[in-house]
Write a protein that holds these residues in place. Structure first.
Motif, mmCIF file in Angstrom:
data_model
loop_
_atom_site.group_PDB
_atom_site.id
_atom_site.type_symbol
_atom_site.label_atom_id
_atom_site.label_comp_id
_atom_site.label_asym_id
_atom_site.label_seq_id
_atom_site.Cartn_x
_atom_site.Cartn_y
_atom_site.Cartn_z
ATOM 1 N N UNK A 28 0.822 -1.200 0.000
ATOM 2 C CA UNK A 28 0.000 0.000 0.000
ATOM 3 C C UNK A 28 0.862 1.258 0.000
ATOM 4 N N UNK A 29 1.957 1.248 0.734
ATOM 5 C CA UNK A 29 2.857 2.411 0.806
ATOM 6 C C UNK A 29 3.769 2.515 -0.404
ATOM 7 N N UNK A 30 3.835 1.498 -1.222
ATOM 8 C CA UNK A 30 4.697 1.530 -2.400
ATOM 9 C C UNK A 30 6.158 1.284 -2.091
ATOM 10 N N UNK A 31 6.453 0.573 -1.028
ATOM 11 C CA UNK A 31 7.846 0.319 -0.663
ATOM 12 C C UNK A 31 8.256 -1.132 -0.909
ATOM 13 N N UNK A 32 7.479 -1.862 -1.694
ATOM 14 C CA UNK A 32 7.789 -3.274 -1.932
ATOM 15 C C UNK A 32 9.152 -3.434 -2.619
ATOM 16 N N UNK A 33 9.393 -2.652 -3.686
ATOM 17 C CA UNK A 33 10.676 -2.761 -4.384
ATOM 18 C C UNK A 33 11.814 -2.269 -3.497
ATOM 19 N N UNK A 34 11.563 -1.236 -2.704
ATOM 20 C CA UNK A 34 12.616 -0.732 -1.824
ATOM 21 C C UNK A 34 12.983 -1.749 -0.757
ATOM 22 N N UNK A 35 12.017 -2.468 -0.245
ATOM 23 C CA UNK A 35 12.318 -3.484 0.763
ATOM 24 C C UNK A 35 13.060 -4.659 0.137
ATOM 25 N N UNK A 36 12.758 -4.979 -1.116
ATOM 26 C CA UNK A 36 13.463 -6.072 -1.784
ATOM 27 C C UNK A 36 14.888 -5.687 -2.172
ATOM 28 N N UNK A 37 15.090 -4.460 -2.672
ATOM 29 C CA UNK A 37 16.402 -4.060 -3.189
ATOM 30 C C UNK A 37 17.150 -3.083 -2.301
ATOM 31 N N UNK A 38 16.459 -2.316 -1.499
ATOM 32 C CA UNK A 38 17.115 -1.323 -0.660
ATOM 33 C C UNK A 38 17.120 0.056 -1.284
ATOM 34 N N UNK A 39 17.277 0.129 -2.619
ATOM 35 C CA UNK A 39 17.327 1.407 -3.338
ATOM 36 C C UNK A 39 16.661 1.227 -4.697
ATOM 37 N N UNK A 40 16.011 2.281 -5.183
ATOM 38 C CA UNK A 40 15.406 2.258 -6.508
ATOM 39 C C UNK A 40 15.842 3.496 -7.280
ATOM 40 N N UNK A 41 16.119 3.313 -8.574
ATOM 41 C CA UNK A 41 16.454 4.445 -9.445
ATOM 42 C C UNK A 41 15.184 5.146 -9.882
ATOM 43 N N UNK A 42 15.211 6.477 -9.875
ATOM 44 C CA UNK A 42 14.104 7.271 -10.402
ATOM 45 C C UNK A 42 14.645 8.153 -11.531
ATOM 46 N N UNK A 43 13.797 9.004 -12.099
ATOM 47 C CA UNK A 43 14.229 9.850 -13.204
ATOM 48 C C UNK A 43 15.270 10.876 -12.770
ATOM 49 N N UNK A 44 15.137 11.398 -11.562
ATOM 50 C CA UNK A 44 16.025 12.476 -11.131
ATOM 51 C C UNK A 44 16.935 12.094 -9.967
ATOM 52 N N UNK A 45 16.956 10.837 -9.564
ATOM 53 C CA UNK A 45 17.816 10.435 -8.459
ATOM 54 C C UNK A 45 17.538 9.021 -7.997
ATOM 55 N N UNK A 46 17.696 8.807 -6.693
ATOM 56 C CA UNK A 46 17.441 7.488 -6.118
ATOM 57 C C UNK A 46 16.483 7.631 -4.939
ATOM 58 N N UNK A 47 15.792 6.551 -4.644
ATOM 59 C CA UNK A 47 14.976 6.440 -3.443
ATOM 60 C C UNK A 47 15.556 5.322 -2.604
ATOM 61 N N UNK A 48 15.590 5.505 -1.297
ATOM 62 C CA UNK A 48 16.146 4.505 -0.401
ATOM 63 C C UNK A 48 15.279 4.422 0.847
ATOM 64 N N UNK A 49 15.438 3.342 1.580
ATOM 65 C CA UNK A 49 14.705 3.179 2.826
ATOM 66 C C UNK A 49 15.370 3.991 3.921
ATOM 67 N N UNK A 50 14.572 4.651 4.703
ATOM 68 C CA UNK A 50 15.120 5.397 5.837
ATOM 69 C C UNK A 50 15.385 4.458 6.991
#
Length: 144
Positions: A28-50
């Motif tokens: 629901x929060x959209x963190x499934x890929x982040x929990x699996x990989x730790x970091x995701x590439x976006x168009x302007x940077x990266x997203x990571x788990x806090x």
């Protein structure tokens, strides 16, 4: 004997309920890929788990200074002996896997990037490091 059986069934039901709720929340929060990989590439940077999975953090490409692929054996001792100090944020989703180390530049947003290094274990670390390096080379700073 009946009390023990009831207790074990109750523990099993609580565990199943807790895991189900956790999975639903991550989807629901959209963190499934982040929990699996730790970091995701976006168009302007990266997203990571806090810290402690408390949401997503974001870093733009101009905040990233360097990216390095570290094999597990090469990453183990520097982490254990605090080579990177206390400013290392570790996201280990795979325990004995190769790592990617990102070094950040000094950011004006002190509340967002309170650490200088980010270490994580994506599914394919060498490929992820190369993709991120190529995105950093091709990224142009926006003209203000």
């Amino acid at each position: 004997m009946e009390i023990l059986a009831i207790f074990l069934v109750a523990v099993a039901l609580i565990a199943v309920f807790t895991l189900t709720v956790f999975r639903l929340l991550t989807r629901w929060c959209g963190t499934k890929q982040l929990i699996e990989d730790g970091v995701a590439l976006t168009e302007d940077g990266i997203e990571y788990l806090r810290f402690y999975l408390l949401g997503k953090g974001r870093a733009a490409f101009d905040e990233i200074e360097s990216v390095e692929f570290l094999p597990f054996g090469k990453a183990l001792f520097p982490i254990l002996f605090f080579r990177y100090g206390y400013s290392l944020h570790i996201i280990r989703t795979r325990l004995f896997s190769d790592c990617v180390l990102i070094q950040f530049r000094k950011s004006p947003r002190w509340f967002e990037l309170y650490f200088k290094y980010l270490l994580f274990t994506p599914r394919h670390p060498a490929e992820f490091a190369e993709r991120l390096k190529s995105r950093l080379k091709s990224y142009e700073k926006p003209v203000v």
